[in-house]
Write a protein that holds these residues in place. Structure first.
Motif, PDB file in Angstrom:
ATOM      1  N   ILE A  67      40.678  42.057  43.409  1.00 53.17           N
ATOM      2  CA  ILE A  67      39.932  41.136  42.549  1.00 53.17           C
ATOM      3  C   ILE A  67      40.449  39.713  42.713  1.00 53.17           C
ATOM      4  O   ILE A  67      39.682  38.762  42.914  1.00 53.17           O
ATOM      5  CB  ILE A  67      40.050  41.564  41.072  1.00 53.17           C
ATOM      6  CG1 ILE A  67      39.236  42.836  40.816  1.00 53.17           C
ATOM      7  CG2 ILE A  67      39.578  40.454  40.144  1.00 53.17           C
ATOM      8  CD1 ILE A  67      37.749  42.639  40.901  1.00 53.17           C
ATOM      9  N   PHE A  68      41.765  39.538  42.616  1.00 53.33           N
ATOM     10  CA  PHE A  68      42.348  38.203  42.773  1.00 53.33           C
ATOM     11  C   PHE A  68      42.027  37.615  44.144  1.00 53.33           C
ATOM     12  O   PHE A  68      41.757  36.423  44.276  1.00 53.33           O
ATOM     13  CB  PHE A  68      43.871  38.260  42.579  1.00 53.33           C
ATOM     14  CG  PHE A  68      44.296  38.490  41.169  1.00 53.33           C
ATOM     15  CD1 PHE A  68      43.718  37.794  40.112  1.00 53.33           C
ATOM     16  CD2 PHE A  68      45.290  39.415  40.861  1.00 53.33           C
ATOM     17  CE1 PHE A  68      44.110  38.001  38.805  1.00 53.33           C
ATOM     18  CE2 PHE A  68      45.693  39.627  39.552  1.00 53.33           C
ATOM     19  CZ  PHE A  68      45.100  38.921  38.520  1.00 53.33           C
ATOM     20  N   ARG A  69      42.061  38.465  45.165  1.00 50.90           N
ATOM     21  CA  ARG A  69      41.885  37.993  46.552  1.00 50.90           C
ATOM     22  C   ARG A  69      40.438  37.596  46.848  1.00 50.90           C
ATOM     23  O   ARG A  69      40.177  36.654  47.589  1.00 50.90           O
ATOM     24  CB  ARG A  69      42.322  39.100  47.516  1.00 50.90           C
ATOM     25  CG  ARG A  69      42.259  38.748  48.998  1.00 50.90           C
ATOM     26  CD  ARG A  69      43.440  37.909  49.396  1.00 50.90           C
ATOM     27  NE  ARG A  69      43.605  37.849  50.821  1.00 50.90           N
ATOM     28  CZ  ARG A  69      42.964  37.003  51.641  1.00 50.90           C
ATOM     29  NH1 ARG A  69      42.096  36.153  51.132  1.00 50.90           N
ATOM     30  NH2 ARG A  69      43.181  37.010  52.929  1.00 50.90           N
ATOM     31  N   HIS A  70      39.484  38.319  46.238  1.00 52.03           N
ATOM     32  CA  HIS A  70      38.076  38.135  46.619  1.00 52.03           C
ATOM     33  C   HIS A  70      37.173  37.687  45.469  1.00 52.03           C
ATOM     34  O   HIS A  70      35.942  37.725  45.611  1.00 52.03           O
ATOM     35  CB  HIS A  70      37.518  39.448  47.194  1.00 52.03           C
ATOM     36  CG  HIS A  70      38.247  39.939  48.406  1.00 52.03           C
ATOM     37  ND1 HIS A  70      38.076  39.397  49.655  1.00 52.03           N
ATOM     38  CD2 HIS A  70      39.183  40.925  48.548  1.00 52.03           C
ATOM     39  CE1 HIS A  70      38.845  40.023  50.530  1.00 52.03           C
ATOM     40  NE2 HIS A  70      39.534  40.950  49.884  1.00 52.03           N
ATOM     41  N   MET A  71      37.727  37.263  44.356  1.00 51.26           N
ATOM     42  CA  MET A  71      36.929  36.924  43.188  1.00 51.26           C
ATOM     43  C   MET A  71      35.827  35.916  43.500  1.00 51.26           C
ATOM     44  O   MET A  71      34.679  36.059  43.051  1.00 51.26           O
ATOM     45  CB  MET A  71      37.825  36.378  42.077  1.00 51.26           C
ATOM     46  CG  MET A  71      37.073  35.939  40.823  1.00 51.26           C
ATOM     47  SD  MET A  71      36.174  37.287  40.028  1.00 51.26           S
ATOM     48  CE  MET A  71      37.517  38.113  39.176  1.00 51.26           C
ATOM     49  N   GLU A  72      36.135  34.888  44.266  1.00 52.67           N
ATOM     50  CA  GLU A  72      35.144  33.847  44.545  1.00 52.67           C
ATOM     51  C   GLU A  72      33.989  34.356  45.411  1.00 52.67           C
ATOM     52  O   GLU A  72      32.920  33.747  45.435  1.00 52.67           O
ATOM     53  CB  GLU A  72      35.821  32.666  45.241  1.00 52.67           C
ATOM     54  CG  GLU A  72      36.826  31.935  44.362  1.00 52.67           C
ATOM     55  CD  GLU A  72      37.437  30.745  45.068  1.00 52.67           C
ATOM     56  OE1 GLU A  72      37.140  30.557  46.272  1.00 52.67           O
ATOM     57  OE2 GLU A  72      38.201  29.990  44.430  1.00 52.67           O
ATOM     58  N   GLU A  73      34.188  35.468  46.102  1.00 48.08           N
ATOM     59  CA  GLU A  73      33.155  35.971  47.005  1.00 48.08           C
ATOM     60  C   GLU A  73      32.264  37.013  46.354  1.00 48.08           C
ATOM     61  O   GLU A  73      31.210  37.357  46.895  1.00 48.08           O
ATOM     62  CB  GLU A  73      33.827  36.611  48.236  1.00 48.08           C
ATOM     63  CG  GLU A  73      34.868  35.718  48.908  1.00 48.08           C
ATOM     64  CD  GLU A  73      35.753  36.511  49.866  1.00 48.08           C
ATOM     65  OE1 GLU A  73      35.393  37.672  50.174  1.00 48.08           O
ATOM     66  OE2 GLU A  73      36.798  35.982  50.279  1.00 48.08           O
ATOM     67  N   LEU A  74      32.651  37.535  45.204  1.00 50.63           N
ATOM     68  CA  LEU A  74      31.953  38.665  44.595  1.00 50.63           C
ATOM     69  C   LEU A  74      30.852  38.205  43.649  1.00 50.63           C
ATOM     70  O   LEU A  74      31.106  37.442  42.718  1.00 50.63           O
ATOM     71  CB  LEU A  74      32.944  39.551  43.844  1.00 50.63           C
ATOM     72  CG  LEU A  74      34.053  40.195  44.686  1.00 50.63           C
ATOM     73  CD1 LEU A  74      35.042  40.929  43.782  1.00 50.63           C
ATOM     74  CD2 LEU A  74      33.472  41.150  45.716  1.00 50.63           C
ATOM     75  N   ASP A  75      29.628  38.689  43.872  1.00 51.32           N
ATOM     76  CA  ASP A  75      28.506  38.421  42.970  1.00 51.32           C
ATOM     77  C   ASP A  75      28.369  39.524  41.919  1.00 51.32           C
ATOM     78  O   ASP A  75      27.784  39.309  40.855  1.00 51.32           O
ATOM     79  CB  ASP A  75      27.196  38.309  43.756  1.00 51.32           C
ATOM     80  CG  ASP A  75      27.207  37.099  44.686  1.00 51.32           C
ATOM     81  OD1 ASP A  75      27.805  36.075  44.308  1.00 51.32           O
ATOM     82  OD2 ASP A  75      26.634  37.196  45.784  1.00 51.32           O
ATOM     83  N   GLU A  76      28.862  40.701  42.233  1.00 57.78           N
ATOM     84  CA  GLU A  76      28.820  41.811  41.293  1.00 57.78           C
ATOM     85  C   GLU A  76      30.047  42.686  41.503  1.00 57.78           C
ATOM     86  O   GLU A  76      30.750  42.570  42.514  1.00 57.78           O
ATOM     87  CB  GLU A  76      27.554  42.650  41.480  1.00 57.78           C
ATOM     88  CG  GLU A  76      27.379  43.204  42.875  1.00 57.78           C
ATOM     89  CD  GLU A  76      26.073  43.945  43.044  1.00 57.78           C
ATOM     90  OE1 GLU A  76      25.981  44.751  43.985  1.00 57.78           O
ATOM     91  OE2 GLU A  76      25.154  43.722  42.232  1.00 57.78           O
TER      92      GLU A  76
END
Length: 227
Positions: free
Chosen positions: A107-116
């Protein structure tokens, strides 16, 4: 306990963590007679780092540091620790993620990339994070409607609870009716169309139909028909 999120690398970062934990220890030492025993509180530093802490160790993404005996490797002092997550070193794929700590790191690593929210995450633990993110991304008009709907809902509930406390059944019915009518009259004239648009927007973002209906004062059938 000191918790930090650091985006950029800085020189002498390790020295800085020791410096701040030392200051915390000094501030937490009991004053007067109680401090004469030198009994210290537990102090921990937790860092979420978006830079590589040690370039000579490229694969280490979790540090659990304590004061240890260099000869035997045993922990010398258990009440001081440093726990750090190094996000750039976390490169696990979704199929390899099993533990909760790996889920948090993902989550911390990819938060900006996740739409859902990815399906492999536990909705009971991580669902609220994505709900908060959806609310935070609302437009000014959407946020006003959302806050207004919550206010109306709380007003009606407050009236209901007051009537129950006073033991007046008639007051319960009248209070509920007045609270609901007040919310509808305030919003229906100027924002009924916007409310439906807002409900559709929330529906497209994946919020549960039941929650949308309750928050906006709509029926489940109204929300289900929105396309």
């Amino acid at each position: 306990m000191k918790i930090e999120m650091q985006q950029l690398s800085q020189e002498f970062f390790k020295d800085r963590t020791v410096y701040y934990t030392s200051r915390m220890i000094n501030k937490l030492v009991p004053r007067g007679h109680k401090g004469n025993t030198y009994e210290l509180p537990e102090v921990y530093f937790i860092g979420i780092l978006n830079f590589v802490l040690d370039r000579s160790v490229s694969g280490q993404y979790y540090y659990d540091v304590a004061l240890c005996d260099k000869v035997y490797g045993s922990v010398f002092y258990e009440k001081l620790g440093y726990k750090m997550l190094v996000l750039p070193n976390f490169n696990k794929k979704q199929a390899d993620i099993k533990s909760y700590i790996d889920m948090w790191l993902y989550i911390f690593r990819h938060m900006e990339e996740l739409d859902e929210m990815p399906k492999f995450l536990d909705n009971r633990v991580f669902g609220l994070i994505f709900d908060i993110g959806k609310i935070a991304s609302l437009t000014e008009l959407e946020m006003k409607l959302y806050e207004s709907s919550l206010k109306n809902k709380r007003d009606a509930e407050s009236v209901r609870l007051t009537a129950i406390k006073e033991g007046r059944q008639e007051g319960i019915e009248q209070g509920l009716e007045q609270g609901i009518k007040k919310g509808r009259l305030e919003e229906r004239a100027k924002a009924e169309t916007e409310k439906l648009k807002y409900a559709l927007n929330l529906k497209k973002r994946g919020l549960p139909v039941q929650d949308i209906a309750e928050d906006l004062g709509l029926t489940v059938e109204q929300v289900e028909k929105l396309k």
